[in-house]
Design an enzyme around this catalytic site. Structure first.
Site, PDB file in Angstrom:
ATOM      1  N   ASP A  93       0.854  -1.193   0.000  1.00 33.13           N
ATOM      2  CA  ASP A  93       0.000   0.000   0.000  1.00 33.13           C
ATOM      3  C   ASP A  93       0.894   1.249   0.000  1.00 33.13           C
ATOM      4  OD1 ASP A  93       1.052  -0.173   2.512  1.00 33.13           O
ATOM      5  OD2 ASP A  93      -0.849  -0.381   3.554  1.00 33.13           O
ATOM      6  N   ASP A  94       0.314   2.394   0.266  1.00 34.77           N
ATOM      7  CA  ASP A  94       1.094   3.633   0.208  1.00 34.77           C
ATOM      8  C   ASP A  94       1.775   3.923   1.535  1.00 34.77           C
ATOM      9  OD1 ASP A  94       0.554   4.107  -2.441  1.00 34.77           O
ATOM     10  OD2 ASP A  94      -1.378   5.027  -1.964  1.00 34.77           O
TER      11      ASP A  94
END
Ligand code: 6R9
Length: 693
Positions: free
Chosen positions: A563-564
């Site tokens: 994910d980020d």
């Protein structure tokens, strides 16, 4: 009730390698080693536990693990209640040991363990050990930043000090369920403060003392504490950090409650500390005046124990909430088995209590086991890169638990700093925070541990409360860089993009099927975000945010966040948090942050920055942007690289294509892939042209 799964994939994998009769397969080789017929590891890169180690291990064989693991997933209620019974409960839980809904498709997600059981984790950490005759055992050895500064507390002394702080908190009106913010460095007062909160049922929210005033303020506003516990300053390495100034900046005018400040004389005297009468109180002036006896607040197993904020993929940090009973049972059990803990051990974890590792494996897990814990205030390479091994020899540390980033940085400084110390007390090493690359693993094993100490590479998260995938030293051979197999009660699952479970040798997204006692229960004040982030991406499972592969022998290999979120020196940082700090600078129009490989930190922060029209690039602006991030989040989140970007690669719908930015950041320019869907493919060439400016 907890879903019962007779045979998980994982069991099949381990079963297949655990066949005892001689013949092909891994276990005959393991047996041979245990029997003293040392076999060199083959192409597989297996590292076997030594004879001596395996002989004394709590879990000496894969078979024993397998038996226990099987029971833990087939009969979680029986497995965990047997373990939980070893703790002190004022009254036992009801008939239902665990109740959960882990499948979002069946309604709201919830998890409960030992509901109705009445206990207190501070009592179990301290009073229970004192009452069982271990009052004179050292609980904490504290080593100051400067050589020669040290202190220690026995379990009895620790209990007295915790009681005094607890009585103070009660006296100023802190009650069960109230939040208390703790912003302290690694003094013994930090775990003392945590335990004091737990004793009276208050919910602690420890904020890592490297966070900036803005970050601290955000956390204070979110949980509205009755009191903030801090100290005036701390020395880390040769730097003095004025923590009280940061707290002053974070506390708004409207905060009229108390700010209890410990006078850390080794860093700063009270006379030079800024003071706000009526609000600020010196710890040393009040705490010692309270009684050393404090009745505990008995709480339900499901009453909250603490909040700890962690980064996610949006700008706002998430308040991970853990409750009492399941967390207690889980941290104690994972600590014991993953480190092969024995009462004679001296244990040192280099993590700060500001992170989950310091909660579960500096404070609660070890103390629940009655362990002697080393706490170090300073920087691990101060005054030189041999400091860790100096401390190991000084306290005769047997279990040393740290992060790959420290291993890599010490490795760069050369073997001589290590070999000049004896380190013969060491018997187990541990690693946490990010994947450990095989070369760092080997250096840690061969040089630090003299090829004698197994490495417990523990994969887990703030959210999981305790270890999820970790070697049980002595039970099976290790593969450098693999966290190996799941802990008792943990059912890992690898899924593809569609959320379909993949079996056998594969790679994909790491999820977990059904709860374990240390599962977090919610995100404070935002249960919806809890469900959306963790349970909606792959319905039926908890989604970890990590990528993972499983090899032919069933070993798990974590490959990093998908994910980020980036992982810098084991610190979780949301790209969105850094971006929002950057764009708060008036001359920054837009920012996109990606992680890039970094030799020491694991990942570095690489920021693409678009400036407001007409503003020229300058070295000064670059420095100002970095300072802005340091001030808003903390020095550990400062970008390593600012890349001027006249434009960012966006799709026609305006979405930034981070895939391309990652390739540019890591200079893999021939792997940019398809850029035809970009609104303006020309920006890519511009970015490449500016790469070295
Ligand atoms: C305990 C802790 C969690 C994230 C996690 C993963 C990474 C932690 C790891 C590891 C590979 C290990 N991570 N341990 N990756 N091998 N042994 O670090 O908690 O700060 O919440 O970070 O760290 O990416 O998702 P937290």
């Amino acid at each position: 009730n907890c879903s019962l799964n007779t045979t998980t994939n994982h069991l099949r994998h381990v079963e297949s390698m655990a066949v005892l009769p001689s013949g092909a397969g891994k276990i005959p080789r393991l047996n041979a080693v245990i029997l003293g017929e040392a076999l060199a590891s083959e192409e597989d890169d297996l590292v076997f536990p030594s004879d001596d180690f395996a002989r004394q291990a709590l879990l000496p064989s894969a078979q024993k693990y397998l038996e226990m693991y099987k029971r833990s997933v087939e009969d979680p209620a029986g497995f965990w209640s047997d373990i939980a019974s070893q703790f002190l409960w004022k009254s036992k839980w009801g008939d239902t040991v665990c109740s959960e809904n882990f499948d979002i498709r069946n309604g709201n997600v919830y998890v409960q363990w030992f509901k109705g059981g009445i206990t207190n984790i501070c009592y179990n950490c301290l009073d229970r050990n004192v009452d069982s005759g271990n009052g004179d055992k050292i609980a904490f050895h504290w080593e100051g930043n400067e050589r020669g500064f040290h202190d220690s507390l026995t379990y009895t002394q620790l209990l007295s000090q915790v009681c005094q702080v607890a009585n103070y908190l009660r006296d100023i009106g802190v009650k069960k369920g109230d939040a208390v913010v703790i912003y302290l460095p690694m003094l013994m007062e930090l775990p003392i403060a945590m335990l004091a909160c737990a004793r009276i049922g208050a919910v602690h929210s420890v904020v890592f003392a490297g966070f900036s005033a803005d970050s601290l303020a955000q956390r204070i506003m979110d949980c509205k504490p009755k009191v903030v516990l801090t100290c005036n300053a701390v020395k880390r390495g040769s730097k003095v950090i004025h923590l009280k100034d940061i707290v002053d900046a974070a506390l708004s005018e409207s905060f009229e409650d108390a700010c209890l400040t410990y006078e850390n004389r080794s860093a700063m005297m009270r006379e030079t500390t800024k003071w706000q009468d009526g609000r600020d109180i010196w710890w040393q002036d009040v705490v010692p005046t309270y009684s050393t006896i404090c009745e505990v607040e008995w709480v339900d197993a499901e009453d909250p124990l603490f909040l700890l904020y962690t980064s996610g993929s949006t700008g706002k940090p998430k308040g991970v909430l853990h409750t009492t009973g399941g967390y207690m049972v889980y941290t104690a059990t994972t600590f014991k088995y993953a480190f092969d803990y024995k009462p004679s051990d001296i244990y040192w974890c280099t993590a700060d209590c500001g992170w989950i590792t310091g909660h579960s494996y500096v404070t609660y897990g070890p103390l629940l086991n009655g362990a002697t814990v080393v706490i170090y205030e300073g920087a691990p390479n101060y005054p030189d890169p041999g400091r860790c091994w100096d401390i190991v020899d000084k306290f005769k540390v047997t279990i040393f638990y740290t992060a790959p980033t420290l291993v890599r940085s010490l490795m760069r400084d050369g073997d001589a700093y290590v070999t000049r110390y004896s380190r013969k007390s060491l018997r187990v090493l541990g690693s946490v925070g990010e994947p450990i690359n095989p070369s760092a693993w080997r250096w840690f094993f061969n040089v630090v541990g003299d090829s004698r100490c197994p490495i417990s590479d523990t994969w887990w998260q703030t959210e999981t409360g305790g270890f999820m995938i970790a070697p049980l030293p002595g039970a099976w051979p290790q593969k450098p860089g693999s966290a190996t197999f799941p802990f008792f009660g943990v059912q890992p699952v690898i899924v593809d993009e569609k959320g379909v479970e993949i079996e056998g040798e594969c790679s994909g997204y790491l999820c977990v099927k059904s709860s374990w006692p240390g599962t977090f229960r919610t995100l404070y004040g935002d249960h919806e975000r809890y469900e959306t982030t963790y349970f909606k991406p792959f319905p039926g499972y908890y989604f970890s945010g990590d990528g993972c592969s499983r090899d032919k022998d069933g070993y798990y290999w974590l490959t990093g966040r998908v994910d980020d979120v980036i992982n810098v020196s084991g610190h979780r940082i949301g790209t969105a948090e850094v971006e929002s700090a950057l764009v708060s600078h008036p001359q920054c129009a837009e920012a996109a942050v990606v992680g890039v490989e970094h030799e020491v930190k694991g990942q570095g922060i690489y920021a693409f920055v678009t400036l407001v029209d007409g503003i020229p690039y300058s070295e000064e602006l670059r420095r100002n942007l970095i300072t802005t991030v340091r001030n808003q989040i903390g020095p550990f989140a400062a970008p390593d690289r600012i890349h001027w970007a006249p434009g960012l690669p966006k799709t026609r719908s305006g979405k930034i294509m981070r895939r391309i930015l990652r390739k540019i950041a890591s200079r893999q320019l021939d792997e940019l892939g398809d850029t035809s869907t970009l609104a303006d493919p020309g920006v890519v060439d511009q970015l490449i042209a500016l790469a070295d400016c």
